[in-house]
Design an enzyme around this catalytic site. Structure first.
Site: not given
Length: 258
Positions: A163, A248
């Site tokens: 990501h 996250c």
């Protein structure tokens, strides 16, 4: 007053089956992961954050990585649609949680895909990583949702990590931090600070110059401490084995006004 609420989600007992894309699979200790998660949540609380637990999703191994399920901007929650099909059910409890908080709820629709971990907000600039989990249609839908509210959306290529926020995050002054070997185009960011460790690329802004960081980045913590910030270190080794990082594990909601 800005809000300090954070969505979190307890690790699934199936955590060890989580997806890995850019690293070798290692054995995950599920019990240790729960302890580490509890310490992470406690660190948020100690620094003035109200944590809101999303209903657990025990059948979804990656569900602890709640950041991927939703992107917040002002009072709008954009429910993501993961490029990893096996993760799409994770949004179910999250939709309920954000709706209960009074957010206006929007969705990424097919053919769009977007993971929240691909979105880095710096003030009203929203960087979105175009990579393995987020496609062009997802980027377009993010623009459509947030540009009318005053955001400027900047798409950034991501090819070396899972990501965008696996590669870069930002300090309170807006400087982007990243570990050069993992960043596709550092020049896309107006101010970029190279850090010595990959795990040092990830900071969560706790407020007042305090930065929640992984214990696996001591050199970066020293560097940022030297620049006048205050690193708050947490051990998240079991989540790092699944390409997880400190960002996250929560969705920080800073702009919910009562």
């Amino acid at each position: 007053m800005p809000s300090k609420k954070a969505l979190v989600r307890r690790p699934s007992p199936r955590l060890a089956e989580g997806l890995v894309t850019h690293i070798e699979r290692e054995k995950v200790d599920a019990d240790l992961a729960v302890e580490q998660w509890e310490a992470y949540v406690e660190a948020l609380r100690e620094h003035g954050w109200e944590t809101i637990e999303v209903d657990p999703a025990d059948d979804n191994p990656d569900s602890v990585f709640v950041e991927d399920t939703v992107v917040m901007y002002k009072n709008v929650a954009l429910i993501a649609r993961s490029g990893a099909e096996s993760r799409r059910e994770e949004t179910i409890g999250v939709e309920e949680a954000v709706a209960r908080l009074g957010c206006s709820v929007n969705w990424i629709w097919e053919p769009g895909t977007l993971d929240g971990g691909d979105v880095l907000k710096i003030g009203d600039t929203i960087y979105v990583g175009r990579g393995g989990r987020t496609n062009a249609a997802g980027v377009q839908q993010l623009r459509a949702a947030f540009e009318p509210l005053g955001a400027q959306v900047v798409a950034v290529p991501v090819s070396k990590v899972l990501h965008l926020k696996s590669a870069v995050t930002a300090l309170p002054d807006g400087t982007v931090v990243g570990h050069i070997p993992k960043v596709d185009r550092p020049s896309l960011f107006p101010r970029f600070l190279s850090v010595p460790e990959e795990a040092g690329s990830h900071v969560v802004l706790l407020g007042g110059g305090k930065l929640l960081m992984a214990a696996s980045a001591p050199k970066t913590a020293e560097l940022l401490g030297d620049l006048g910030f205050e690193p708050v270190l947490v051990d998240i080794s079991e989540f790092e084995k699944l390409e997880g990082c400190v960002t996250c594990l929560s969705v920080r909601m800073r702009e919910l006004y009562a």
